[in-house]
Write an enzyme that holds these catalytic residues in place. Structure first.
Site, PDB file in Angstrom:
ATOM      1  N   THR A 160      -8.217   0.917  15.534  1.00 26.94           N
ATOM      2  CA  THR A 160      -8.197   0.074  16.721  1.00 26.94           C
ATOM      3  C   THR A 160      -8.516   0.876  17.979  1.00 26.94           C
ATOM      4  O   THR A 160      -8.240   2.085  18.021  1.00 26.94           O
ATOM      5  CB  THR A 160      -6.794  -0.582  16.867  1.00 26.94           C
ATOM      6  OG1 THR A 160      -6.636  -1.082  18.188  1.00 26.94           O
ATOM      7  CG2 THR A 160      -5.669   0.422  16.629  1.00 26.94           C
ATOM      8  N   ASP A 161      -9.049   0.185  18.979  1.00 22.09           N
ATOM      9  CA  ASP A 161      -9.298   0.880  20.260  1.00 22.09           C
ATOM     10  C   ASP A 161      -7.988   1.252  20.953  1.00 22.09           C
ATOM     11  O   ASP A 161      -7.982   2.023  21.910  1.00 22.09           O
ATOM     12  CB  ASP A 161     -10.181   0.023  21.184  1.00 22.09           C
ATOM     13  CG  ASP A 161      -9.542  -1.306  21.583  1.00 22.09           C
ATOM     14  OD1 ASP A 161      -8.457  -1.649  21.077  1.00 22.09           O
ATOM     15  OD2 ASP A 161     -10.151  -2.012  22.422  1.00 22.09           O
ATOM     16  N   GLU A 162      -6.858   0.688  20.463  1.00 20.62           N
ATOM     17  CA  GLU A 162      -5.574   0.988  21.122  1.00 20.62           C
ATOM     18  C   GLU A 162      -5.176   2.447  20.943  1.00 20.62           C
ATOM     19  O   GLU A 162      -4.303   2.944  21.657  1.00 20.62           O
ATOM     20  CB  GLU A 162      -4.479   0.034  20.614  1.00 20.62           C
ATOM     21  CG  GLU A 162      -4.840  -1.402  20.926  1.00 20.62           C
ATOM     22  CD  GLU A 162      -3.699  -2.404  20.802  1.00 20.62           C
ATOM     23  OE1 GLU A 162      -2.537  -2.034  20.964  1.00 20.62           O
ATOM     24  OE2 GLU A 162      -4.014  -3.583  20.540  1.00 20.62           O
TER      25      GLU A 162
ATOM     26  N   TYR B  26       3.085   0.668  17.822  1.00 18.50           N
ATOM     27  CA  TYR B  26       1.945   0.213  17.003  1.00 18.50           C
ATOM     28  C   TYR B  26       0.770   1.174  17.127  1.00 18.50           C
ATOM     29  O   TYR B  26       0.253   1.688  16.133  1.00 18.50           O
ATOM     30  CB  TYR B  26       1.514  -1.205  17.428  1.00 18.50           C
ATOM     31  CG  TYR B  26       0.130  -1.583  16.924  1.00 18.50           C
ATOM     32  CD1 TYR B  26      -0.107  -1.795  15.570  1.00 18.50           C
ATOM     33  CD2 TYR B  26      -0.950  -1.716  17.810  1.00 18.50           C
ATOM     34  CE1 TYR B  26      -1.377  -2.120  15.101  1.00 18.50           C
ATOM     35  CE2 TYR B  26      -2.223  -2.042  17.353  1.00 18.50           C
ATOM     36  CZ  TYR B  26      -2.433  -2.243  15.994  1.00 18.50           C
ATOM     37  OH  TYR B  26      -3.689  -2.551  15.539  1.00 18.50           O
TER      38      TYR B  26
ATOM     39  N   LYS C  86      -1.021   3.696  14.351  1.00 19.83           N
ATOM     40  CA  LYS C  86      -2.433   3.600  13.964  1.00 19.83           C
ATOM     41  C   LYS C  86      -3.150   4.923  14.233  1.00 19.83           C
ATOM     42  O   LYS C  86      -4.004   5.357  13.454  1.00 19.83           O
ATOM     43  CB  LYS C  86      -3.128   2.465  14.725  1.00 19.83           C
ATOM     44  CG  LYS C  86      -2.691   1.063  14.334  1.00 19.83           C
ATOM     45  CD  LYS C  86      -3.059   0.670  12.912  1.00 19.83           C
ATOM     46  CE  LYS C  86      -4.550   0.462  12.712  1.00 19.83           C
ATOM     47  NZ  LYS C  86      -4.826  -0.024  11.326  1.00 19.83           N
TER      48      LYS C  86
ATOM     49  N   ILE D 264       0.829  -1.228   0.000  1.00 14.15           N
ATOM     50  CA  ILE D 264       0.000   0.000   0.000  1.00 14.15           C
ATOM     51  C   ILE D 264       0.857   1.269   0.000  1.00 14.15           C
ATOM     52  O   ILE D 264       0.365   2.339  -0.328  1.00 14.15           O
ATOM     53  CB  ILE D 264      -1.010   0.060   1.175  1.00 14.15           C
ATOM     54  CG1 ILE D 264      -0.309  -0.077   2.536  1.00 14.15           C
ATOM     55  CG2 ILE D 264      -2.100  -0.982   1.010  1.00 14.15           C
ATOM     56  CD1 ILE D 264      -1.198   0.335   3.718  1.00 14.15           C
TER      57      ILE D 264
HETATM   58  P1  NAD Z   1      -2.669  -9.212  10.316  1.00 17.12           P
HETATM   59  O1  NAD Z   1      -1.284  -8.866  10.769  1.00 17.12           O
HETATM   60  O2  NAD Z   1      -3.200 -10.584  10.548  1.00 17.12           O
HETATM   61  O3  NAD Z   1      -2.801  -8.930   8.745  1.00 17.12           O
HETATM   62  C1  NAD Z   1      -2.251  -7.804   8.126  1.00 17.12           C
HETATM   63  C2  NAD Z   1      -2.257  -8.058   6.632  1.00 17.12           C
HETATM   64  O4  NAD Z   1      -1.758  -6.867   5.993  1.00 17.12           O
HETATM   65  C3  NAD Z   1      -1.352  -9.203   6.180  1.00 17.12           C
HETATM   66  O5  NAD Z   1      -2.024  -9.986   5.225  1.00 17.12           O
HETATM   67  C4  NAD Z   1      -0.152  -8.500   5.557  1.00 17.12           C
HETATM   68  O6  NAD Z   1       0.470  -9.252   4.534  1.00 17.12           O
HETATM   69  C5  NAD Z   1      -0.793  -7.251   5.015  1.00 17.12           C
HETATM   70  N1  NAD Z   1       0.173  -6.127   4.881  1.00 17.12           N
HETATM   71  C6  NAD Z   1       1.096  -5.736   5.787  1.00 17.12           C
HETATM   72  N2  NAD Z   1       1.805  -4.704   5.288  1.00 17.12           N
HETATM   73  C7  NAD Z   1       1.295  -4.436   4.062  1.00 17.12           C
HETATM   74  C8  NAD Z   1       1.584  -3.457   3.074  1.00 17.12           C
HETATM   75  N3  NAD Z   1       2.568  -2.565   3.238  1.00 17.12           N
HETATM   76  N4  NAD Z   1       0.853  -3.446   1.943  1.00 17.12           N
HETATM   77  C9  NAD Z   1      -0.132  -4.368   1.745  1.00 17.12           C
HETATM   78  N5  NAD Z   1      -0.441  -5.322   2.652  1.00 17.12           N
HETATM   79  C10 NAD Z   1       0.254  -5.349   3.787  1.00 17.12           C
HETATM   80  O7  NAD Z   1      -3.590  -8.103  10.980  1.00 17.12           O
HETATM   81  P2  NAD Z   1      -5.098  -8.212  11.513  1.00 17.12           P
HETATM   82  O8  NAD Z   1      -5.064  -8.660  12.910  1.00 17.12           O
HETATM   83  O9  NAD Z   1      -5.920  -8.916  10.511  1.00 17.12           O
HETATM   84  O10 NAD Z   1      -5.492  -6.668  11.525  1.00 17.12           O
HETATM   85  C11 NAD Z   1      -6.061  -6.054  10.376  1.00 17.12           C
HETATM   86  C12 NAD Z   1      -6.344  -4.588  10.666  1.00 17.12           C
HETATM   87  O11 NAD Z   1      -7.239  -4.487  11.771  1.00 17.12           O
HETATM   88  C13 NAD Z   1      -5.097  -3.799  11.072  1.00 17.12           C
HETATM   89  O12 NAD Z   1      -5.205  -2.521  10.479  1.00 17.12           O
HETATM   90  C14 NAD Z   1      -5.184  -3.705  12.578  1.00 17.12           C
HETATM   91  O13 NAD Z   1      -4.559  -2.536  13.048  1.00 17.12           O
HETATM   92  C15 NAD Z   1      -6.689  -3.645  12.772  1.00 17.12           C
HETATM   93  N6  NAD Z   1      -7.194  -4.170  14.053  1.00 17.12           N
HETATM   94  C16 NAD Z   1      -6.827  -5.413  14.477  1.00 17.12           C
HETATM   95  C17 NAD Z   1      -7.364  -5.912  15.661  1.00 17.12           C
HETATM   96  C18 NAD Z   1      -7.022  -7.311  16.143  1.00 17.12           C
HETATM   97  O14 NAD Z   1      -7.447  -7.695  17.234  1.00 17.12           O
HETATM   98  N7  NAD Z   1      -6.287  -8.122  15.389  1.00 17.12           N
HETATM   99  C19 NAD Z   1      -8.245  -5.148  16.410  1.00 17.12           C
HETATM  100  C20 NAD Z   1      -8.593  -3.870  15.938  1.00 17.12           C
HETATM  101  C21 NAD Z   1      -8.070  -3.405  14.749  1.00 17.12           C
HETATM  102  P1  TYD Z   2      -2.070  -9.508  21.782  1.00 18.23           P
HETATM  103  O1  TYD Z   2      -2.804 -10.673  21.238  1.00 18.23           O
HETATM  104  O2  TYD Z   2      -0.667  -9.285  21.354  1.00 18.23           O
HETATM  105  O3  TYD Z   2      -2.975  -8.214  21.491  1.00 18.23           O
HETATM  106  P2  TYD Z   2      -2.828  -6.691  22.037  1.00 18.23           P
HETATM  107  O4  TYD Z   2      -1.533  -6.521  22.705  1.00 18.23           O
HETATM  108  O5  TYD Z   2      -2.919  -5.905  20.752  1.00 18.23           O
HETATM  109  O6  TYD Z   2      -3.991  -6.481  22.942  1.00 18.23           O
HETATM  110  O7  TYD Z   2      -2.068  -9.616  23.366  1.00 18.23           O
HETATM  111  C1  TYD Z   2      -3.270  -9.673  24.099  1.00 18.23           C
HETATM  112  C2  TYD Z   2      -2.907  -9.644  25.566  1.00 18.23           C
HETATM  113  O8  TYD Z   2      -2.202 -10.848  25.898  1.00 18.23           O
HETATM  114  C3  TYD Z   2      -1.978  -8.506  25.952  1.00 18.23           C
HETATM  115  O9  TYD Z   2      -2.329  -8.034  27.247  1.00 18.23           O
HETATM  116  C4  TYD Z   2      -0.596  -9.160  25.998  1.00 18.23           C
HETATM  117  C5  TYD Z   2      -0.911 -10.573  26.429  1.00 18.23           C
HETATM  118  N1  TYD Z   2       0.010 -11.635  25.933  1.00 18.23           N
HETATM  119  C6  TYD Z   2       0.602 -12.547  26.824  1.00 18.23           C
HETATM  120  O10 TYD Z   2       0.380 -12.481  28.054  1.00 18.23           O
HETATM  121  N2  TYD Z   2       1.438 -13.503  26.319  1.00 18.23           N
HETATM  122  C7  TYD Z   2       1.711 -13.608  25.001  1.00 18.23           C
HETATM  123  O11 TYD Z   2       2.507 -14.501  24.590  1.00 18.23           O
HETATM  124  C8  TYD Z   2       1.078 -12.686  24.081  1.00 18.23           C
HETATM  125  C9  TYD Z   2       1.340 -12.767  22.610  1.00 18.23           C
HETATM  126  C10 TYD Z   2       0.229 -11.719  24.602  1.00 18.23           C
END
Ligand code: NAD
Ligand code: TYD
Length: 339
Positions: A125-127, A153, A157, A60
């Site tokens: 994200t809520d973060e 991170y 975001k 992107i």
């Molecule tokens: P993920 O890491 O599983 O997937 C990210 C995807 O983006 C991968 O397929 C990767 O190849 C692709 N990517 C990375 N860099 C890229 C680039 N420069 N160009 C094109 N593609 C690229 O992430 P996820 O957990 O599916 O999260 C997706 C989105 O949702 C993110 O924006 C994240 O910040 C947001 N989000 C995630 C969570 C969660 O709990 N996982 C919660 C709230 C918001």
């Molecule tokens: P994570 O899945 O990395 O999501 P986020 O940090 O974005 O909320 O972690 C979720 C919670 O779990 C976070 O408080 C960190 C904790 N955690 C562990 O205790 N052990 C682990 O190995 C990982 C990956 C996360």
């Protein structure tokens, strides 16, 4: 309707692509993904041969490629999931988070401005709100909570969010933003808490819990996130932010113990390890706005969602075993050995 889904080979983007191709067989869904360590073509296997689906490998932040894509495809909607998404990796290597999450978002916004778009949706994200204290269970994040980030991170975001809002105000790009809590469910990369604990427990490996395991996350089953984004891109108000999540709060220790119990494994597998630097204590969403405006509420509560998720990991061992047997082993060693 033609939708470009960036990051669609990742966890949530992959689930969104599955959801949208099933629900709207008439839509053209184009997945753009750079296939970083987190992107996985096996996640796209169920859709790859559908005539309404197209995969393009690309970054992107690559302006030339993105402009060419917009020129050729003339998309109606962009849903931007593409990101570096793991807090721990952002602590060891922030640079790539700035490039993908901030520069990448700005390139997409410039393309929307240049070529025109019906909607640009930013998956945030809520973060971005930072964290809440454990002893104030009366407090929740609303869309008005000030942005106050903790990790590279979340800072990246939040920067992207602010850019999206700036492009709305200054250039009238029709944007929406969603800020979701922690997701879980199928195709979740095993570096994150829930899949990591499931995989380790199944392999009788130690379960590394950071600090005392008392941090709280507000868990949302990934399908509920997909439903919310679908509602926002079709019915959400342009220029608005919508929080997604709500009322599925658990401590990390509760989550880990639930997984062990479901798998019939002993709690002696739990190992308390050094805490994450700057570790956010509690996330908790107030979803009143999306509930009142769009009628959304989570369909799957945690106790049911975690069972469905464990079942998926048991039935799809090949998907995650392929991941953890590769480069992931070096990552795991660096992150967890001597911790
Ligand atoms: P993920 O890491 O599983 O997937 C990210 C995807 O983006 C991968 O397929 C990767 O190849 C692709 N990517 C990375 N860099 C890229 C680039 N420069 N160009 C094109 N593609 C690229 O992430 P996820 O957990 O599916 O999260 C997706 C989105 O949702 C993110 O924006 C994240 O910040 C947001 N989000 C995630 C969570 C969660 O709990 N996982 C919660 C709230 C918001
Ligand atoms: P994570 O899945 O990395 O999501 P986020 O940090 O974005 O909320 O972690 C979720 C919670 O779990 C976070 O408080 C960190 C904790 N955690 C562990 O205790 N052990 C682990 O190995 C990982 C990956 C996360």
């Amino acid at each position: 309707m033609k939708i470009i889904v960036t990051g669609g080979a990742g966890f949530i983007g992959g689930n969104f692509v599955h959801y949208m191709t099933n629900k709207y067989p008439d839509y053209k869904i184009i997945c753009l993904d750079a296939l970083t360590y987190a992107g996985n073509m096996e996640t796209l296997e169920p859709v790859i041969n559908k005539p309404s689906f197209k995969f393009i490998k690309g970054d992107i932040a690559d302006r030339e490629l993105i402009y060419k894509l917009f020129e050729e495809e003339k998309p109606d909607v962009i849903v931007n999931f593409a990101a570096e998404s793991h807090v721990d990796r952002s602590i060891t290597n922030p640079d790539i988070f700035l490039r993908t999450n901030i520069i990448g978002t700005s390139v997409l916004l410039d393309a929307c401005r240049k070529y025109g778009i019906k909607r640009y949706h930013q998956v945030s994200t809520d973060e971005v709100y930072g964290d809440l204290p454990l002893d104030r269970t009366d407090l929740f994040f609303t869309e008005e909570t000030p942005i106050h980030t903790s990790s590279p991170y979340s800072a990246s975001k939040a920067s992207a969010d602010l850019l999206v809002q700036a492009y709305y105000r200054t250039f009238k790009v029709p944007v929406t933003i969603s800020r979701c809590s922690n997701n879980y469910g199928p195709y979740h990369f095993p570096e994150k808490l829930i899949p990591l604990m499931i995989a380790n427990a199944l392999n009788d490996k130690e379960l590394p819990v950071y600090g005392k395991g008392e941090n709280v996350r507000d868990w949302l089953y990934v399908e509920d996130h997909c439903i919310a984004i679908d509602l926002i891109i079709h019915k959400g108000r342009v220029g608005e932010v919508y929080n997604i999540g709500g009322h599925n709060e658990r401590t990390n220790l509760e989550v880990v113990k639930t997984i062990l119990k479901e798998l019939g494994k002993s709690e002696s597998l739990i190992k308390y390890v050094t805490d994450r630097p700057g570790h956010d204590m509690r996330y908790a969403i107030d979803p009143t706005k999306i509930h009142n405006e769009l009628g959304w509420e989570p369909k799957t509560l945690f106790d049911e969602g975690i069972k469905k998720t464990i079942k998926w990991y048991l039935e799809n061992k090949k998907w995650w075993e392929n991941i953890i047997s590769g480069e992931y082993q070096n990552y795991y060693e660096k992150m967890y050995a001597n911790r």
